[in-house]
Design a protein around this motif. Structure first.
Motif, PDB file in Angstrom:
ATOM      1  N   ILE A 137      30.249 -23.591 -13.281  1.00 25.62           N
ATOM      2  CA  ILE A 137      31.080 -24.563 -12.558  1.00 25.62           C
ATOM      3  C   ILE A 137      31.705 -25.544 -13.532  1.00 25.62           C
ATOM      4  O   ILE A 137      32.898 -25.827 -13.484  1.00 25.62           O
ATOM      5  N   MET A 138      30.885 -26.055 -14.447  1.00 24.66           N
ATOM      6  CA  MET A 138      31.408 -27.078 -15.343  1.00 24.66           C
ATOM      7  C   MET A 138      32.395 -26.507 -16.354  1.00 24.66           C
ATOM      8  O   MET A 138      33.284 -27.228 -16.814  1.00 24.66           O
ATOM      9  N   VAL A 139      32.276 -25.222 -16.697  1.00 20.51           N
ATOM     10  CA  VAL A 139      33.308 -24.604 -17.545  1.00 20.51           C
ATOM     11  C   VAL A 139      34.650 -24.653 -16.800  1.00 20.51           C
ATOM     12  O   VAL A 139      35.668 -25.067 -17.354  1.00 20.51           O
ATOM     13  N   HIS A 140      34.639 -24.274 -15.515  1.00 22.38           N
ATOM     14  CA  HIS A 140      35.887 -24.292 -14.727  1.00 22.38           C
ATOM     15  C   HIS A 140      36.444 -25.715 -14.631  1.00 22.38           C
ATOM     16  O   HIS A 140      37.636 -25.939 -14.823  1.00 22.38           O
ATOM     17  N   VAL A 141      35.567 -26.662 -14.313  1.00 23.73           N
ATOM     18  CA  VAL A 141      36.034 -28.041 -14.100  1.00 23.73           C
ATOM     19  C   VAL A 141      36.604 -28.614 -15.396  1.00 23.73           C
ATOM     20  O   VAL A 141      37.671 -29.240 -15.400  1.00 23.73           O
ATOM     21  N   LYS A 142      35.917 -28.352 -16.528  1.00 19.34           N
ATOM     22  CA  LYS A 142      36.393 -28.919 -17.801  1.00 19.34           C
ATOM     23  C   LYS A 142      37.676 -28.240 -18.279  1.00 19.34           C
ATOM     24  O   LYS A 142      38.480 -28.861 -18.970  1.00 19.34           O
ATOM     25  N   GLU A 143      37.880 -26.970 -17.895  1.00 19.82           N
ATOM     26  CA  GLU A 143      39.143 -26.306 -18.235  1.00 19.82           C
ATOM     27  C   GLU A 143      40.296 -26.941 -17.453  1.00 19.82           C
ATOM     28  O   GLU A 143      41.395 -27.095 -17.953  1.00 19.82           O
ATOM     29  N   ALA A 144      40.019 -27.315 -16.202  1.00 16.77           N
ATOM     30  CA  ALA A 144      41.085 -27.824 -15.331  1.00 16.77           C
ATOM     31  C   ALA A 144      41.369 -29.312 -15.559  1.00 16.77           C
ATOM     32  O   ALA A 144      42.493 -29.772 -15.349  1.00 16.77           O
ATOM     33  N   TYR A 145      40.352 -30.082 -15.947  1.00 16.29           N
ATOM     34  CA  TYR A 145      40.508 -31.536 -16.092  1.00 16.29           C
ATOM     35  C   TYR A 145      40.096 -31.943 -17.500  1.00 16.29           C
ATOM     36  O   TYR A 145      38.955 -31.724 -17.903  1.00 16.29           O
ATOM     37  N   SER A 146      41.038 -32.570 -18.222  1.00 20.08           N
ATOM     38  CA  SER A 146      40.770 -32.825 -19.640  1.00 20.08           C
ATOM     39  C   SER A 146      39.986 -34.111 -19.885  1.00 20.08           C
ATOM     40  O   SER A 146      39.466 -34.303 -20.981  1.00 20.08           O
ATOM     41  N   THR A 147      39.908 -35.004 -18.901  1.00 16.50           N
ATOM     42  CA  THR A 147      39.104 -36.209 -19.132  1.00 16.50           C
ATOM     43  C   THR A 147      37.911 -36.221 -18.174  1.00 16.50           C
ATOM     44  O   THR A 147      37.964 -35.633 -17.079  1.00 16.50           O
ATOM     45  N   GLU A 176      36.864 -38.734 -16.493  1.00 16.14           N
ATOM     46  CA  GLU A 176      37.212 -39.464 -15.270  1.00 16.14           C
ATOM     47  C   GLU A 176      37.890 -38.534 -14.246  1.00 16.14           C
ATOM     48  O   GLU A 176      37.541 -38.528 -13.064  1.00 16.14           O
ATOM     49  N   ASP A 177      38.868 -37.738 -14.719  1.00 18.28           N
ATOM     50  CA  ASP A 177      39.569 -36.822 -13.799  1.00 18.28           C
ATOM     51  C   ASP A 177      38.607 -35.768 -13.256  1.00 18.28           C
ATOM     52  O   ASP A 177      38.661 -35.400 -12.084  1.00 18.28           O
ATOM     53  N   ALA A 178      37.717 -35.264 -14.126  1.00 17.56           N
ATOM     54  CA  ALA A 178      36.767 -34.233 -13.701  1.00 17.56           C
ATOM     55  C   ALA A 178      35.846 -34.790 -12.618  1.00 17.56           C
ATOM     56  O   ALA A 178      35.608 -34.155 -11.587  1.00 17.56           O
ATOM     57  N   ILE A 179      35.359 -36.004 -12.830  1.00 12.17           N
ATOM     58  CA  ILE A 179      34.415 -36.585 -11.874  1.00 12.17           C
ATOM     59  C   ILE A 179      35.117 -36.928 -10.558  1.00 12.17           C
ATOM     60  O   ILE A 179      34.570 -36.696  -9.480  1.00 12.17           O
ATOM     61  N   SER A 198      27.701 -35.938 -10.438  1.00 11.87           N
ATOM     62  CA  SER A 198      28.830 -35.346 -11.171  1.00 11.87           C
ATOM     63  C   SER A 198      28.794 -35.747 -12.639  1.00 11.87           C
ATOM     64  O   SER A 198      29.036 -34.923 -13.522  1.00 11.87           O
ATOM     65  N   SER A 199      28.466 -36.999 -12.897  1.00 13.76           N
ATOM     66  CA  SER A 199      28.395 -37.471 -14.286  1.00 13.76           C
ATOM     67  C   SER A 199      27.281 -36.748 -15.032  1.00 13.76           C
ATOM     68  O   SER A 199      27.453 -36.304 -16.178  1.00 13.76           O
ATOM     69  N   MET A 200      26.134 -36.565 -14.352  1.00 11.14           N
ATOM     70  CA  MET A 200      25.010 -35.838 -14.960  1.00 11.14           C
ATOM     71  C   MET A 200      25.433 -34.397 -15.271  1.00 11.14           C
ATOM     72  O   MET A 200      25.164 -33.876 -16.355  1.00 11.14           O
ATOM     73  N   MET A 201      26.122 -33.756 -14.304  1.00 10.83           N
ATOM     74  CA  MET A 201      26.549 -32.366 -14.529  1.00 10.83           C
ATOM     75  C   MET A 201      27.552 -32.301 -15.681  1.00 10.83           C
ATOM     76  O   MET A 201      27.495 -31.399 -16.524  1.00 10.83           O
ATOM     77  N   TYR A 202      28.479 -33.264 -15.720  1.00 11.36           N
ATOM     78  CA  TYR A 202      29.490 -33.277 -16.785  1.00 11.36           C
ATOM     79  C   TYR A 202      28.826 -33.403 -18.152  1.00 11.36           C
ATOM     80  O   TYR A 202      29.191 -32.715 -19.108  1.00 11.36           O
ATOM     81  N   GLU A 203      27.835 -34.273 -18.268  1.00 11.65           N
ATOM     82  CA  GLU A 203      27.191 -34.527 -19.561  1.00 11.65           C
ATOM     83  C   GLU A 203      26.272 -33.376 -20.004  1.00 11.65           C
ATOM     84  O   GLU A 203      26.064 -33.185 -21.197  1.00 11.65           O
TER      85      GLU A 203
END
Ligand code: HEM
Length: 92
Positions: free
Chosen positions: A22-32, A34-37, A79-84
Motif C-alpha cells: 500500500i505504501m509503495v503505491h501511496v508514495k509513488e502517487a504523492y511526493s510529500t 503531507e499529501d500522502a497523509i 497514516s503517519s506511522m504507516m508512512y514512516e
C-alpha cells in the motif's frame, strides 16, 4: 487485521494488500508526506472506487470505511506511522 505488516508472508492467504505494498503505491502517487497523509486520512474514512490507487481492487473489492472505528485524528496518526515504517528499508 486486513493489511499485514510482515513482508514475505504467504500471499495465498491475503485478503488485501499488505501495508508495505500500500505504501509503495501511496508514495509513488504523492511526493510529500503531507499529501500522502491527506490522501490516506480521506481514504480511510471515506474509501471510494474513484479514489483508489490499487489496481488489485478488482480482486479484493473496496475497503470498508473505518469512520465508525477511528477518528480523523487517529487516522492521521495511523497514516503517519504507516508512512514512516512502510515499506521497510530492506524492501526498497
Ligand atoms: C485503520 C485501518 C486501515 C487503514 C489505515 C487502511 C489503509 C488503507 C489504505 C491507505 C489503502 C490504499 C488505498 C489506495 O492506495 O488506493 C487501503 C486499501 C484497501 N484496504 Fe485498507 N485500511 C484499513 C483497514 C482495512 C480493513 C479493516 C480492510 C478489510 C476489511 C481493508 C481492506 C482494504 C482493501 C480491500 C483495499 C484495496 C482496495 C481499495 O483501495 O479500496 N482495509 N487501505
Amino acid at each position: 487485521m486486513c493489511h499485514p505488516t510482515q513482508t514475505l508472508m504467504d500471499k495465498s492467504k491475503l485478503i488485501t494488500l499488505p501495508a508495505d505494498e500500500i505504501m509503495v503505491h501511496v508514495k509513488e502517487a504523492y511526493s510529500t508526506k503531507e499529501d500522502a497523509i491527506n490522501f490516506m486520512v480521506d481514504y480511510i474514512l471515506k474509501p471510494d472506487i474513484s479514489k483508489t490507487l490499487c489496481a488489485s481492487i478488482d480482486k479484493f473489492g473496496l475497503m470498508p470505511s473505518m469512520a465508525s472505528t477511528v477518528t480523523k485524528e487517529q487516522a492521521r496518526v495511523i497514516s503517519s506511522m504507516m508512512y514512516e515504517n512502510f515499506p521497510p528499508k530492506a524492501y526498497q
